[in-house]
Design a protein around this motif. Sequence first.
Motif, PDB file in Angstrom:
ATOM      1  N   TYR A  65       0.686  -0.857   9.594  1.00 45.86           N
ATOM      2  CA  TYR A  65       1.556   0.003   8.794  1.00 45.86           C
ATOM      3  C   TYR A  65       2.945  -0.606   8.622  1.00 45.86           C
ATOM      4  O   TYR A  65       3.555  -1.077   9.576  1.00 45.86           O
ATOM      5  CB  TYR A  65       1.709   1.382   9.452  1.00 45.86           C
ATOM      6  CG  TYR A  65       0.416   2.015   9.885  1.00 45.86           C
ATOM      7  CD1 TYR A  65      -0.556   2.377   8.956  1.00 45.86           C
ATOM      8  CD2 TYR A  65       0.152   2.266  11.232  1.00 45.86           C
ATOM      9  CE1 TYR A  65      -1.744   2.972   9.347  1.00 45.86           C
ATOM     10  CE2 TYR A  65      -1.033   2.862  11.648  1.00 45.86           C
ATOM     11  CZ  TYR A  65      -1.982   3.205  10.692  1.00 45.86           C
ATOM     12  OH  TYR A  65      -3.153   3.786  11.087  1.00 45.86           O
ATOM     13  N   VAL A  66       3.444  -0.542   7.387  1.00 41.94           N
ATOM     14  CA  VAL A  66       4.820  -0.939   7.101  1.00 41.94           C
ATOM     15  C   VAL A  66       5.528   0.255   6.484  1.00 41.94           C
ATOM     16  O   VAL A  66       4.976   0.962   5.633  1.00 41.94           O
ATOM     17  CB  VAL A  66       4.878  -2.169   6.168  1.00 41.94           C
ATOM     18  CG1 VAL A  66       4.135  -1.914   4.874  1.00 41.94           C
ATOM     19  CG2 VAL A  66       6.325  -2.557   5.888  1.00 41.94           C
ATOM     20  N   PRO A  82       3.102 -10.018   9.851  1.00 42.54           N
ATOM     21  CA  PRO A  82       2.019 -10.908   9.453  1.00 42.54           C
ATOM     22  C   PRO A  82       1.253 -10.463   8.228  1.00 42.54           C
ATOM     23  O   PRO A  82       0.532 -11.247   7.635  1.00 42.54           O
ATOM     24  CB  PRO A  82       1.102 -10.891  10.684  1.00 42.54           C
ATOM     25  CG  PRO A  82       1.351  -9.560  11.323  1.00 42.54           C
ATOM     26  CD  PRO A  82       2.806  -9.280  11.100  1.00 42.54           C
ATOM     27  N   SER A  83       1.376  -9.211   7.841  1.00 46.51           N
ATOM     28  CA  SER A  83       0.637  -8.731   6.678  1.00 46.51           C
ATOM     29  C   SER A  83       1.534  -7.844   5.835  1.00 46.51           C
ATOM     30  O   SER A  83       2.654  -7.514   6.218  1.00 46.51           O
ATOM     31  CB  SER A  83      -0.601  -7.940   7.128  1.00 46.51           C
ATOM     32  OG  SER A  83      -0.213  -6.806   7.871  1.00 46.51           O
ATOM     33  N   GLY A  84       1.032  -7.497   4.673  1.00 45.76           N
ATOM     34  CA  GLY A  84       1.818  -6.662   3.780  1.00 45.76           C
ATOM     35  C   GLY A  84       2.392  -7.487   2.649  1.00 45.76           C
ATOM     36  O   GLY A  84       2.396  -8.717   2.680  1.00 45.76           O
ATOM     37  N   LEU A 168       3.359   0.537  -2.670  1.00 50.30           N
ATOM     38  CA  LEU A 168       2.996   1.480  -1.615  1.00 50.30           C
ATOM     39  C   LEU A 168       1.497   1.777  -1.628  1.00 50.30           C
ATOM     40  O   LEU A 168       0.909   2.063  -0.578  1.00 50.30           O
ATOM     41  CB  LEU A 168       3.801   2.772  -1.767  1.00 50.30           C
ATOM     42  CG  LEU A 168       5.318   2.638  -1.618  1.00 50.30           C
ATOM     43  CD1 LEU A 168       5.987   4.012  -1.697  1.00 50.30           C
ATOM     44  CD2 LEU A 168       5.692   1.946  -0.319  1.00 50.30           C
ATOM     45  N   THR A 169       0.889   1.703  -2.805  1.00 46.28           N
ATOM     46  CA  THR A 169      -0.565   1.846  -2.886  1.00 46.28           C
ATOM     47  C   THR A 169      -1.247   0.690  -2.152  1.00 46.28           C
ATOM     48  O   THR A 169      -2.223   0.886  -1.418  1.00 46.28           O
ATOM     49  CB  THR A 169      -1.029   1.879  -4.354  1.00 46.28           C
ATOM     50  OG1 THR A 169      -0.385   2.971  -5.019  1.00 46.28           O
ATOM     51  CG2 THR A 169      -2.541   2.043  -4.449  1.00 46.28           C
ATOM     52  N   TYR A 170      -0.726  -0.520  -2.356  1.00 45.74           N
ATOM     53  CA  TYR A 170      -1.260  -1.702  -1.663  1.00 45.74           C
ATOM     54  C   TYR A 170      -1.095  -1.543  -0.152  1.00 45.74           C
ATOM     55  O   TYR A 170      -2.008  -1.855   0.623  1.00 45.74           O
ATOM     56  CB  TYR A 170      -0.531  -2.945  -2.156  1.00 45.74           C
ATOM     57  CG  TYR A 170      -1.016  -4.239  -1.552  1.00 45.74           C
ATOM     58  CD1 TYR A 170      -2.289  -4.728  -1.818  1.00 45.74           C
ATOM     59  CD2 TYR A 170      -0.185  -4.980  -0.711  1.00 45.74           C
ATOM     60  CE1 TYR A 170      -2.733  -5.917  -1.270  1.00 45.74           C
ATOM     61  CE2 TYR A 170      -0.624  -6.174  -0.150  1.00 45.74           C
ATOM     62  CZ  TYR A 170      -1.897  -6.644  -0.443  1.00 45.74           C
ATOM     63  OH  TYR A 170      -2.334  -7.813   0.112  1.00 45.74           O
ATOM     64  N   ASP A 171       0.043  -1.038   0.279  1.00 47.07           N
ATOM     65  CA  ASP A 171       0.269  -0.794   1.709  1.00 47.07           C
ATOM     66  C   ASP A 171      -0.745   0.203   2.251  1.00 47.07           C
ATOM     67  O   ASP A 171      -1.225   0.069   3.386  1.00 47.07           O
ATOM     68  CB  ASP A 171       1.682  -0.247   1.946  1.00 47.07           C
ATOM     69  CG  ASP A 171       2.755  -1.303   1.741  1.00 47.07           C
ATOM     70  OD1 ASP A 171       2.416  -2.498   1.754  1.00 47.07           O
ATOM     71  OD2 ASP A 171       3.922  -0.921   1.574  1.00 47.07           O
TER      72      ASP A 171
END
Length: 273
Positions: A65-66, A82-84, A168-171
Amino acid sequence: MATGTEPHLNSGGVRTGTRAAIGASHLRTDRWWLAPAATAAGLLAFIVYSTWRAFANADYYSAPYVSPFYSPCLAENCKSMPSGPNADLFGSWWAISPAIIILIFPLGFRLTCYYYRKAYYRGFWASPPACAVAEPHKKYTGETRFPLILQNIHRYFFYAAILVAGVLTYDTVLSFRDTDENWGHMGLGTVIFLINIVLIWTYTISCHSCRHIVGGKLKHFSKHPVRYKAWQFVGKLNARHMLLAWASLVSVALADFYVYLLASGAFDDPRFF
């Protein structure tokens, strides 16, 4: 037809010689002040919280989560994630919180939103404080002068808000991965992110600007059945624009606060599978 005797728009607000000579500022007997007071309190609480979180520059990522306040993260200090959707576009010279880079767009969209204008005009500026309550200011220029004339850029912030909602959809999609980046994870944070993105999208597309883009400047709806159906759908959402504005404001703050609790070690994300 003008006779030359009409009061000028800015000459004296509602206290002019041409208005009814009523001494009281209003004749309402209900607690009309509760609504603007509650609005001011709610908006002030969000302003204080979002300002603290925006400048904190910490505890905004806990895999997977970001925080929505920090996404997309565009500064060098986001490399620890590392992701996002992160891109080192601003480099190391950007020393303050990376949230400042991106928050200007969703906040600009909300600040210029037609509903929020009504909310803070009444809640903070008392202009006017409520229906059938006298305008307390001597002059009224509306949104024809600086800085309020800048409210007209709302339609451009709408385009930026669409991009932010896409990120935010991608997150939210990434929230279905576990800490090892394997798909099939679903935790409490995933549910919170799902609720948040649904509310973000419904608030965004219920915008008056969106309604105009979808169905504006059409002389014959019968010749554009697809746009007419889309206009009807957006219109139904637009009727609930106030509710969606508040719901999405709460959900985005809740999503950020949840990430903060995870990142600060308050507890671990409960997993459903």
